[in-house]
Motif scaffolding. Sequence first.
Motif, short mmCIF file in Angstrom:
data_model
loop_
_atom_site.label_atom_id
_atom_site.label_comp_id
_atom_site.label_asym_id
_atom_site.label_seq_id
_atom_site.Cartn_x
_atom_site.Cartn_y
_atom_site.Cartn_z
N ALA A 75 -9.55 -7.39 20.28
CA ALA A 75 -9.36 -5.93 20.26
C ALA A 75 -7.89 -5.56 20.11
CB ALA A 75 -9.94 -5.32 21.54
N ALA A 76 -7.01 -6.29 20.80
CA ALA A 76 -5.58 -6.00 20.70
C ALA A 76 -5.04 -6.31 19.31
CB ALA A 76 -4.82 -6.80 21.76
N LEU A 77 -5.50 -7.40 18.69
CA LEU A 77 -5.03 -7.75 17.35
C LEU A 77 -5.49 -6.73 16.31
CD1 LEU A 77 -5.45 -11.63 17.18
CD2 LEU A 77 -3.35 -10.30 17.27
N ILE A 78 -6.71 -6.27 16.42
CA ILE A 78 -7.19 -5.24 15.50
C ILE A 78 -6.36 -3.98 15.64
CG2 ILE A 78 -9.14 -3.76 14.94
CD1 ILE A 78 -10.99 -6.04 15.71
N SER A 79 -6.02 -3.62 16.87
CA SER A 79 -5.19 -2.45 17.10
C SER A 79 -3.80 -2.63 16.50
CB SER A 79 -5.08 -2.18 18.60
OG SER A 79 -4.26 -1.07 18.87
N LEU A 80 -3.23 -3.83 16.62
CA LEU A 80 -1.90 -4.11 16.05
C LEU A 80 -1.94 -4.03 14.53
CD1 LEU A 80 -0.55 -7.07 18.23
CD2 LEU A 80 0.27 -4.72 18.17
N LEU A 81 -2.96 -4.61 13.92
CA LEU A 81 -3.07 -4.54 12.45
C LEU A 81 -3.25 -3.10 11.99
CD1 LEU A 81 -5.38 -7.64 11.79
CD2 LEU A 81 -2.92 -7.44 11.36
N HIS A 82 -3.98 -2.32 12.77
CA HIS A 82 -4.13 -0.90 12.45
C HIS A 82 -2.77 -0.20 12.46
CE1 HIS A 82 -4.22 3.22 14.11
NE2 HIS A 82 -5.16 3.43 13.22
N ASP A 83 -1.94 -0.50 13.46
CA ASP A 83 -0.62 0.13 13.55
C ASP A 83 0.24 -0.22 12.34
OD1 ASP A 83 -1.51 1.04 15.96
OD2 ASP A 83 -0.41 -0.42 17.16
N ILE A 84 0.17 -1.47 11.89
CA ILE A 84 0.97 -1.89 10.74
C ILE A 84 0.51 -1.17 9.48
CG2 ILE A 84 1.57 -3.85 9.28
CD1 ILE A 84 1.27 -5.64 11.73
N VAL A 85 -0.80 -1.14 9.26
CA VAL A 85 -1.34 -0.53 8.04
C VAL A 85 -1.05 0.97 8.02
CG1 VAL A 85 -3.47 -0.02 6.78
CG2 VAL A 85 -3.11 -2.30 7.74
N VAL A 86 -1.28 1.65 9.15
CA VAL A 86 -1.09 3.10 9.17
C VAL A 86 0.39 3.47 9.03
CG1 VAL A 86 -1.32 5.17 10.60
CG2 VAL A 86 -3.19 3.53 10.47
N THR A 87 1.27 2.73 9.70
CA THR A 87 2.71 3.02 9.57
C THR A 87 3.17 2.82 8.14
OG1 THR A 87 3.06 2.31 11.87
CG2 THR A 87 4.99 2.45 10.44
N ALA A 88 2.74 1.72 7.52
CA ALA A 88 3.10 1.49 6.12
C ALA A 88 2.49 2.55 5.22
CB ALA A 88 2.65 0.09 5.69
N GLY A 89 1.25 2.96 5.52
CA GLY A 89 0.61 3.99 4.71
C GLY A 89 1.31 5.33 4.81
N ILE A 90 1.80 5.67 6.00
CA ILE A 90 2.54 6.94 6.15
C ILE A 90 3.81 6.90 5.31
CG2 ILE A 90 3.83 8.33 7.80
CD1 ILE A 90 1.71 7.65 9.88
N TYR A 91 4.48 5.76 5.28
CA TYR A 91 5.67 5.63 4.43
C TYR A 91 5.32 5.82 2.96
CZ TYR A 91 9.65 4.40 7.34
OH TYR A 91 10.71 4.45 8.19
N SER A 92 4.16 5.30 2.57
CA SER A 92 3.74 5.46 1.19
C SER A 92 3.36 6.90 0.88
CB SER A 92 2.57 4.53 0.89
OG SER A 92 2.05 4.74 -0.40
N LEU A 93 2.62 7.55 1.80
CA LEU A 93 2.18 8.92 1.58
C LEU A 93 3.35 9.89 1.47
CD1 LEU A 93 -0.90 9.11 3.97
CD2 LEU A 93 -0.95 9.43 1.50
N ILE A 94 4.28 9.79 2.41
CA ILE A 94 5.39 10.75 2.47
C ILE A 94 6.49 10.38 1.49
CG2 ILE A 94 7.08 11.83 4.01
CD1 ILE A 94 5.17 11.41 6.29
N GLY A 95 6.59 9.11 1.15
CA GLY A 95 7.63 8.69 0.21
C GLY A 95 8.93 8.31 0.87
N PHE A 96 8.90 7.93 2.16
CA PHE A 96 10.12 7.45 2.82
C PHE A 96 10.62 6.19 2.10
CE2 PHE A 96 8.40 9.35 6.98
CZ PHE A 96 9.00 10.56 6.69
N GLU A 97 11.92 6.05 2.06
CA GLU A 97 12.50 4.88 1.41
C GLU A 97 12.33 3.65 2.30
OE1 GLU A 97 16.60 3.71 -0.94
OE2 GLU A 97 16.71 5.01 0.82
N VAL A 98 11.91 2.56 1.69
CA VAL A 98 11.71 1.30 2.40
C VAL A 98 12.95 0.44 2.22
CG1 VAL A 98 10.29 -0.76 2.63
CG2 VAL A 98 9.23 1.43 2.06
N THR A 99 13.60 0.12 3.31
CA THR A 99 14.81 -0.69 3.32
C THR A 99 14.62 -1.89 4.24
OG1 THR A 99 15.79 0.52 5.17
CG2 THR A 99 16.18 1.40 2.95
N PRO A 100 15.53 -2.85 4.25
CA PRO A 100 15.42 -3.95 5.23
C PRO A 100 15.37 -3.45 6.66
CG PRO A 100 16.97 -4.54 3.51
CD PRO A 100 16.58 -3.12 3.26
#
Length: 414
Positions: free
Chosen positions: A199-224
């Motif tokens: 359950a914790a791993l699924i929650s962590l993967l969800h956080d990664i996908v959603v955070t990356a998706g928000i960057y894609s939706l809004i168009g924030f610049e991805v840097t190191p």
Amino acid sequence: MGVEDLGTDAEGSPKTPAPAKRESFFHRLYVGTGAFDVIGKRRRWYIFFGALVLVCIASMGIKGFNFGIDFEGGTQIQLPAKGSHGQITEDGAKAAFEKALGRPATEAQKVGTGAASTIQIRSETLDPADVFKLKQELFTELGPIGSNGQPSVQAISDSAVSASWGGEISQKAIIALLVFLVAVTIFLAVYFDLRMAAAALISLLHDIVVTAGIYSLIGFEVTPATVIGLLTILGFSLYDTVVVFDKVRENSRGLLGLTRRTFGEAANLALNQTLMRSINTAVIALLPILGLLIVGYVLLGSGTLQDLALVQLTGTLVGVLSSIALATPLLVDFKMRDPKFRQQADRVRARRASQARKAADRAQDDEFDANDDESLDAELRKEKAYAAAASVPVRHQKANRGRPSGKPSSKRKR
């Protein structure tokens, strides 16, 4: 237990109990008495999180990411924001770039504040001849002032960034993420159990996908810095999940031998008991992140601090929400697959059904007793009425005994 005597009012009628005072939202939130049914409504949360993940994945697949120069590669030109004709703006720098090379720049932004502010121009990789031509045009049009207080072409600097460097950073970040997930799985499996780890791993993967998706939706610049910040938020999300799971384990200790509550109810109580703590922790964590964001954007301009704070702000909010409304509901569903927990839930429901039947029987008996009392009172009232009605003729008969019927007696005066 006897019924509490509430006394009587001024007319002698029994007083009715006062209605229970409705607790406010903030009171229920603070005391954590289990008033918020998160587990019972987990299907709604699953639909919400599922739709959010689908939108983020679709955005990443269709729109993609706005990668910075460190990932795309290119040339960066930097010059002071103060020129011989006044303050140099981003639009002025873009116009000079297009005039010099005949094509627009990729990006121009102001970094820093006050006398230390600079203008950064980013574009695709330029050859030395184009760089020289661009510097001359920027000096002619804008006249950037150097450290000596005079317009100088030496105040304009350039740097070439290879796309391979950003790729190396991404590769190392992915390796670090995999190592982190493996270590987390081992820790949770040993400290808790495999269901909690899943359950914790699924929650962590969800956080990664959603955070990356928000960057894609809004168009924030991805840097190191964005990639590094993404790794830091996983620790916060995991911490909040472990706090909730530890309370769930405490509430469910010895649960299989009890019939007071089911595992889902114990987990929901744990969520309510730790909800205020999760909110307080998130607020405390967000305060320095907001400070970092303000310093990075307002005072220093767009840069590493802003990129780092932005991903941490997004990831922290997503992590708190998932640890409350996703990780624990998933744990409940995983646990309820075990026949032992299903049988325990059946025993709880059977006990409650038996108590409900007994309560209904007692209520019915009380109703019958009340009806009997009313019937007895009605019969007594009837008997009293009959006795009162019969007593009048008897007294009348005694008063007229020995007298002719219909002739009233009279005494003559002598």
